[in-house]
Design a protein around this motif. Structure first.
Motif, mmCIF file in Angstrom:
data_model
loop_
_atom_site.group_PDB
_atom_site.id
_atom_site.type_symbol
_atom_site.label_atom_id
_atom_site.label_comp_id
_atom_site.label_asym_id
_atom_site.label_seq_id
_atom_site.Cartn_x
_atom_site.Cartn_y
_atom_site.Cartn_z
ATOM 1 N N SER A 143 10.515 -15.530 46.979
ATOM 2 C CA SER A 143 9.532 -15.895 46.250
ATOM 3 C C SER A 143 9.499 -15.135 44.327
ATOM 4 O O SER A 143 10.370 -14.246 44.020
ATOM 5 N N MET A 144 9.288 -16.747 43.407
ATOM 6 C CA MET A 144 9.665 -16.088 42.021
ATOM 7 C C MET A 144 8.511 -16.262 41.365
ATOM 8 O O MET A 144 8.324 -17.966 41.141
ATOM 9 N N SER A 145 7.709 -16.333 41.299
ATOM 10 C CA SER A 145 6.592 -16.560 40.584
ATOM 11 C C SER A 145 6.354 -15.444 39.327
ATOM 12 O O SER A 145 6.683 -14.381 38.778
ATOM 13 N N PHE A 146 5.399 -16.398 38.237
ATOM 14 C CA PHE A 146 5.636 -16.773 36.868
ATOM 15 C C PHE A 146 4.237 -16.188 37.013
ATOM 16 O O PHE A 146 2.835 -16.692 37.752
ATOM 17 N N PHE A 147 4.262 -15.414 35.703
ATOM 18 C CA PHE A 147 2.340 -14.819 35.160
ATOM 19 C C PHE A 147 2.536 -14.521 33.978
ATOM 20 O O PHE A 147 3.177 -14.218 33.373
ATOM 21 N N GLN A 148 1.204 -14.209 33.583
ATOM 22 C CA GLN A 148 1.001 -14.173 32.985
ATOM 23 C C GLN A 148 0.377 -12.793 32.271
ATOM 24 O O GLN A 148 -0.488 -12.355 32.869
ATOM 25 N N LEU A 149 0.826 -12.093 31.187
ATOM 26 C CA LEU A 149 -0.163 -10.402 31.280
ATOM 27 C C LEU A 149 0.159 -9.981 29.151
ATOM 28 O O LEU A 149 1.441 -9.829 28.964
ATOM 29 N N ALA A 150 -1.017 -10.088 28.739
ATOM 30 C CA ALA A 150 -0.786 -9.169 27.846
ATOM 31 C C ALA A 150 -0.022 -10.355 26.336
ATOM 32 O O ALA A 150 0.434 -9.749 26.189
ATOM 33 N N GLY A 151 -0.301 -11.926 26.757
ATOM 34 C CA GLY A 151 0.602 -12.421 26.071
ATOM 35 C C GLY A 151 2.147 -13.054 26.078
ATOM 36 O O GLY A 151 2.001 -13.157 25.784
ATOM 37 N N ASP A 152 2.281 -11.767 27.200
ATOM 38 C CA ASP A 152 3.477 -12.292 28.166
ATOM 39 C C ASP A 152 4.202 -13.039 29.145
ATOM 40 O O ASP A 152 3.017 -12.435 29.475
ATOM 41 N N THR A 153 5.353 -13.368 28.928
ATOM 42 C CA THR A 153 5.059 -14.095 30.718
ATOM 43 C C THR A 153 6.565 -13.628 30.888
ATOM 44 O O THR A 153 7.053 -12.605 31.099
ATOM 45 N N TYR A 154 5.720 -12.952 32.413
ATOM 46 C CA TYR A 154 6.429 -12.456 33.623
ATOM 47 C C TYR A 154 6.881 -13.277 34.928
ATOM 48 O O TYR A 154 6.227 -14.171 35.579
ATOM 49 N N MET A 155 8.630 -13.321 35.387
ATOM 50 C CA MET A 155 8.335 -13.525 36.400
ATOM 51 C C MET A 155 9.088 -12.494 37.556
ATOM 52 O O MET A 155 9.990 -11.337 37.089
ATOM 53 N N MET A 156 8.209 -12.551 38.726
ATOM 54 C CA MET A 156 8.318 -11.346 39.595
ATOM 55 C C MET A 156 9.637 -12.193 41.244
ATOM 56 O O MET A 156 9.443 -12.890 41.129
ATOM 57 N N VAL A 157 10.699 -11.763 41.426
ATOM 58 C CA VAL A 157 11.874 -11.614 42.087
ATOM 59 C C VAL A 157 11.526 -10.317 43.327
ATOM 60 O O VAL A 157 11.892 -9.658 43.215
#
Length: 195
Positions: A165-179
């Motif tokens: 999985s490569m999942s995008f999410f938002q946290l405190a106004g920033d975009t992250y992706m977990m690989v």
């Protein structure tokens, strides 16, 4: 409510067209073969049951995502033993073949999952590849792609180890992706830098 699906369903995606509700069921295998159709179901409001609407040819379908691009709704299908394919969900509630996802002129294969997200006003798609059949290896490239107006083009390549999985999410106004790498002692969290 139950839905009559083949043995081996791997993912589902809710879609809507006008006031009608649909469910796309990705089928990985039927107990004997991975060359099984996936199915688009339409909710019958009278019977309160999802009824088969359209069969979609897939090859070990392992993931689904909806990609909203200007003027179109696309559905990306991760086919584990086939190509990652894009289907257009039309106004008449039919899935029509749009294109295969290509990298360097070659179709992307061996994907465990796909995900589309709006990142900084752009439609981005991650493709998590579990296996590379050409090299017979779980050490393979996975991708983040951006919609260019006509197709998805690679923005960044990631070395992965049986990526699930490569999942995008938002946290405190920033975009992250977990690989998420299955065959590695570490998985990696990335922050979008806006470039």
């Amino acid at each position: 409510m139950s839905i009559q699906t083949p043995f081996g369903m791997s993912d589902a995606l809710y879609l809507q067209s006008g006031s009608d509700d649909y469910l796309l069921a990705a089928n990985y295998w039927d107990g004997a073969s991975s060359l099984v159709n996936s199915m688009l179901y339409r909710l019958n409001f009278v019977t309160a049951q999802f009824e088969p609407q359209q069969q979609i040819p897939t090859q070990a379908a392992s993931g689904l995502t909806k990609c909203t691009v200007p003027g179109k709704t696309l559905v990306a299908v991760a086919n584990f033993i086939g190509n990652v394919e894009l289907w257009e969900f039309t106004a008449s509630a039919q899935l029509m073949v749009h294109d295969s996802v290509m990298v360097g002129g070659d179709p992307v294969t061996g994907a465990a999952s796909v995900e589309c997200a709006d990142v900084a006003g752009m439609t981005m798609m991650s493709v998590a590849r579990f296996y590379d059949a050409d090299s017979f290896s779980h050490e393979t490239d996975s991708y983040v792609l951006k919609w260019t107006g006509t197709q998805f083009a690679v923005v960044q390549t990631f070395q992965t180890a049986a990526c699930r999985s490569m999942s995008f999410f938002q946290l405190a106004g920033d975009t992250y992706m977990m690989v998420a790498n299955e065959y590695s002692p570490t998985s990696t969290l990335y922050r979008w830098n806006g470039a």
